[in-house]
Scaffold this motif. Structure first.
Motif, PDB file in Angstrom:
ATOM      1  N   ASN A 116       0.844  -1.198   0.000  1.00  0.00           N
ATOM      2  CA  ASN A 116       0.000   0.000   0.000  1.00  0.00           C
ATOM      3  C   ASN A 116       0.875   1.242   0.000  1.00  0.00           C
ATOM      4  O   ASN A 116       2.114   1.163   0.015  1.00  0.00           O
ATOM      5  CB  ASN A 116      -0.991  -0.013   1.173  1.00  0.00           C
ATOM      6  N   THR A 117       0.250   2.406  -0.009  1.00  0.00           N
ATOM      7  CA  THR A 117       1.013   3.655  -0.091  1.00  0.00           C
ATOM      8  C   THR A 117       1.778   3.964   1.188  1.00  0.00           C
ATOM      9  O   THR A 117       2.625   4.849   1.192  1.00  0.00           O
ATOM     10  CB  THR A 117       0.082   4.830  -0.416  1.00  0.00           C
ATOM     11  N   ASP A 121       8.528  -6.907   4.894  1.00  0.00           N
ATOM     12  CA  ASP A 121       7.192  -6.605   5.410  1.00  0.00           C
ATOM     13  C   ASP A 121       6.832  -5.146   5.171  1.00  0.00           C
ATOM     14  O   ASP A 121       5.666  -4.816   4.933  1.00  0.00           O
ATOM     15  CB  ASP A 121       7.105  -6.918   6.907  1.00  0.00           C
ATOM     16  N   THR A 122       7.834  -4.274   5.253  1.00  0.00           N
ATOM     17  CA  THR A 122       7.591  -2.846   5.039  1.00  0.00           C
ATOM     18  C   THR A 122       8.697  -2.250   4.171  1.00  0.00           C
ATOM     19  O   THR A 122       9.834  -2.748   4.145  1.00  0.00           O
ATOM     20  CB  THR A 122       7.537  -2.067   6.370  1.00  0.00           C
ATOM     21  N   LEU A 123       8.340  -1.202   3.454  1.00  0.00           N
ATOM     22  CA  LEU A 123       9.289  -0.452   2.630  1.00  0.00           C
ATOM     23  C   LEU A 123       9.188   1.028   2.980  1.00  0.00           C
ATOM     24  O   LEU A 123       8.099   1.520   3.311  1.00  0.00           O
ATOM     25  CB  LEU A 123       8.971  -0.619   1.146  1.00  0.00           C
ATOM     26  N   ASN A 124      10.291   1.722   2.896  1.00  0.00           N
ATOM     27  CA  ASN A 124      10.286   3.171   3.039  1.00  0.00           C
ATOM     28  C   ASN A 124      10.185   3.760   1.635  1.00  0.00           C
ATOM     29  O   ASN A 124      11.180   3.881   0.924  1.00  0.00           O
ATOM     30  CB  ASN A 124      11.555   3.652   3.737  1.00  0.00           C
ATOM     31  N   PRO A 172       9.346  10.866  -4.968  1.00  0.00           N
ATOM     32  CA  PRO A 172       9.056   9.860  -3.936  1.00  0.00           C
ATOM     33  C   PRO A 172       8.186  10.478  -2.835  1.00  0.00           C
ATOM     34  O   PRO A 172       8.344  11.668  -2.546  1.00  0.00           O
ATOM     35  CB  PRO A 172      10.450   9.495  -3.404  1.00  0.00           C
ATOM     36  N   PRO A 173       7.238   9.745  -2.299  1.00  0.00           N
ATOM     37  CA  PRO A 173       6.979   8.306  -2.428  1.00  0.00           C
ATOM     38  C   PRO A 173       5.915   7.958  -3.452  1.00  0.00           C
ATOM     39  O   PRO A 173       5.245   6.925  -3.318  1.00  0.00           O
ATOM     40  CB  PRO A 173       6.507   7.952  -1.025  1.00  0.00           C
ATOM     41  N   ASN A 174       5.728   8.779  -4.474  1.00  0.00           N
ATOM     42  CA  ASN A 174       4.628   8.586  -5.416  1.00  0.00           C
ATOM     43  C   ASN A 174       5.068   8.240  -6.830  1.00  0.00           C
ATOM     44  O   ASN A 174       4.298   8.409  -7.773  1.00  0.00           O
ATOM     45  CB  ASN A 174       3.764   9.853  -5.455  1.00  0.00           C
ATOM     46  N   LEU A 175       6.296   7.780  -7.009  1.00  0.00           N
ATOM     47  CA  LEU A 175       6.773   7.448  -8.347  1.00  0.00           C
ATOM     48  C   LEU A 175       5.990   6.275  -8.926  1.00  0.00           C
ATOM     49  O   LEU A 175       5.612   5.349  -8.215  1.00  0.00           O
ATOM     50  CB  LEU A 175       8.256   7.094  -8.306  1.00  0.00           C
TER      51      LEU A 175
END
Length: 239
Positions: free
Chosen positions: A128-129, A215-218, A198-201
């Motif tokens: 997700n975003t 599990d998570t990304l920055n 970033p974070p919308n590329l």
């Protein structure tokens, strides 16, 4: 006498009206020929601008899909990257869901295979975003070795998604011939992220040295360095 005169005039007027109608000078309602009779205005044709009932071109639903990164009929090119270029990197491609739905598969357009490749720890996933992993496949290495076609790769567990923006994640690991293992392309290029940061590329990579999808990304760490070398156009869909 007046009654007779009035009756005669009425009869004469009726006779004249009948004669004019027969001659084509008036219509049945006694309006002159060539005079437009008022009518209801016809509705303006719907415009295909992405909403409404106008023709909008091919849609994912026309092919039993939920969403795609582009019409597969336009995915006529291929993209290739070396193991050194994308191995261990998480490639992210933005995709939008317009309505609530359950996602069971991520489709990948496989254009070419390397029969001598040694692949392992290759995955597709959905984030997700906020950078949280929502779903992922099992290791898809075997599917990348056979049948160069568009293929659905099942998620380990179907995911119920709300409308919104998501990121498809691809992770490749192993060794392969650069121009043999190739993916179908939407035709995008280095301009695909125009106007975005970033974070919308729309297309990006994050991290290196990964053997599984985190599990998570920055997402603030999204990078375009690999994308700008020709990796910015993989075709994906959801079903």
């Amino acid at each position: 006498m007046r009654t007779r005169t009035t009756t005669a005039r009425t009869g004469l007027a009726a006779a004249l009206t009948a004669l004019l109608a027969l001659a084509g000078c008036t219509s049945a309602d006694q309006s002159p020929r060539g005079t437009a009779t008022p009518a209801a205005s016809a509705p303006a044709p719907a415009q295909g601008n992405g909403s409404g009932s106008g023709y909008q071109g091919p849609r994912p639903q026309d092919q039993n899909l939920l969403a795609w990164t582009g019409d597969p009929g336009d995915a006529g090119h291929v993209t290739a990257q070396s193991a050194a270029g994308v191995g261990g990197r998480v490639t992210l491609v933005r995709i939008v869901l317009r309505e609530p739905t359950t996602v069971s598969n991520i489709w990948l357009g496989l254009a070419g295979i390397d029969p001598n490749a040694q692949l392992s720890n290759c995955y597709l996933g959905l984030y997700n975003t906020g950078g949280t992993r929502l779903a992922s496949t099992a290791d898809i290495s075997p599917q990348l070795m056979t049948d160069a076609v568009a293929k659905p790769l099942p998620l380990a567990r179907p995911f119920t998604a709300a409308p919104g923006t998501y990121f498809i994640a691809l992770l490749l690991n192993g060794n392969w011939a650069t121009n043999a293992l190739t993916l179908k392309s939407t035709g995008a290029g280095i301009s695909v992220n125009a106007g975005l940061t970033p974070p919308n590329l729309r297309y990006s990579t994050v991290l290196t040295g990964q053997t599984s999808l985190p599990d998570t990304l920055n997402l603030a760490e999204q990078s375009t360095s690999t994308i700008n070398t020709g990796w910015a156009s993989q075709w994906y869909a959801l079903s």
